[in-house]
Design a protein around this motif. Sequence first.
Motif, mmCIF file in Angstrom:
data_model
loop_
_atom_site.group_PDB
_atom_site.id
_atom_site.type_symbol
_atom_site.label_atom_id
_atom_site.label_comp_id
_atom_site.label_asym_id
_atom_site.label_seq_id
_atom_site.Cartn_x
_atom_site.Cartn_y
_atom_site.Cartn_z
ATOM 1 N N VAL A 157 -0.688 9.443 10.354
ATOM 2 C CA VAL A 157 -0.813 8.839 11.679
ATOM 3 C C VAL A 157 -1.407 7.444 11.554
ATOM 4 O O VAL A 157 -0.943 6.486 12.185
ATOM 5 N N ASP A 158 -2.443 7.311 10.737
ATOM 6 C CA ASP A 158 -3.099 6.024 10.483
ATOM 7 C C ASP A 158 -2.966 5.674 9.011
ATOM 8 O O ASP A 158 -2.867 6.564 8.154
ATOM 9 N N PRO A 159 -2.983 4.384 8.672
ATOM 10 C CA PRO A 159 -2.854 3.986 7.263
ATOM 11 C C PRO A 159 -3.983 4.557 6.415
ATOM 12 O O PRO A 159 -5.154 4.494 6.819
ATOM 13 N N PRO A 160 -3.671 5.116 5.249
ATOM 14 C CA PRO A 160 -4.716 5.638 4.368
ATOM 15 C C PRO A 160 -5.409 4.509 3.612
ATOM 16 O O PRO A 160 -4.840 3.441 3.400
ATOM 17 N N GLY A 161 -6.624 4.757 3.219
ATOM 18 C CA GLY A 161 -7.354 3.789 2.414
ATOM 19 C C GLY A 161 -7.186 4.064 0.933
ATOM 20 O O GLY A 161 -6.711 5.127 0.533
#
Length: 248
Positions: A157-161
Amino acid sequence: MPAHVLILGGTTEARRLADDLAARPGVRVTTSLAGRVARPGAVAGEVRIGGFGGAQGLADWLRTHDVDALVDATHPFAETITANAARAAAATGVPAVVLRRPGWRRAPGDQWYDVPSLAGAAEALPGLGRRVFLSTGRLGLAAFAHLADLHFVVRSVDPPGPPLPPDTELVLARGPFTVADETRLLRAHRIEVLVTKDSGGEATAAKLTAARDLGLPVVVVRRPPLPRGVTAVPDAAGVLHRLGLGPA
């Protein structure tokens, strides 16, 4: 009847339970979200974001906010949160229920490889395929960062680090996904092996059906065990029964 119920949420089951409880006269419901998703879906009742500071912090919150019942409806792999919830409930005497959807079961045609951890999944991959659909969430990708010879497709859903595997292709999308959706993704990216956690439930099971239909191997990371003495109920009805609440 519980007057204030705290739900440790973040799952579909937690959201449905909050809907049910918030609609009941005299029941106050608060859902706590870890804050790992930038734009969480709407949740009925009150919502708090962020951690508690361990078991002691959660126990203090239960006392301060006059919580009458605690429902741990977190992800089956939220091992630390579940342990802290059990300790906080024991310390305060607040009745607690763990809500866990049942794990997945093999179907005819499945080619599953069970592993105990993400590290075990990374160890199994080189012999199963070079193009990997890594469907384990954006946390924990570091376990695969050393696999430089494999191509990973990661959906989140959100960019991974960081750290990420060197050859990583990111797909930003929010489910639920149908079998047709998953089949298109697997074919478009020429996936040879799927890696997933045993999240259970129907919401994320379509990828397993798509992999089965395409004859792809699936590496399944098994769930961590519940804390000693803790048992789980499989659905909201079980939670309501434990709380002494009948059907709405």
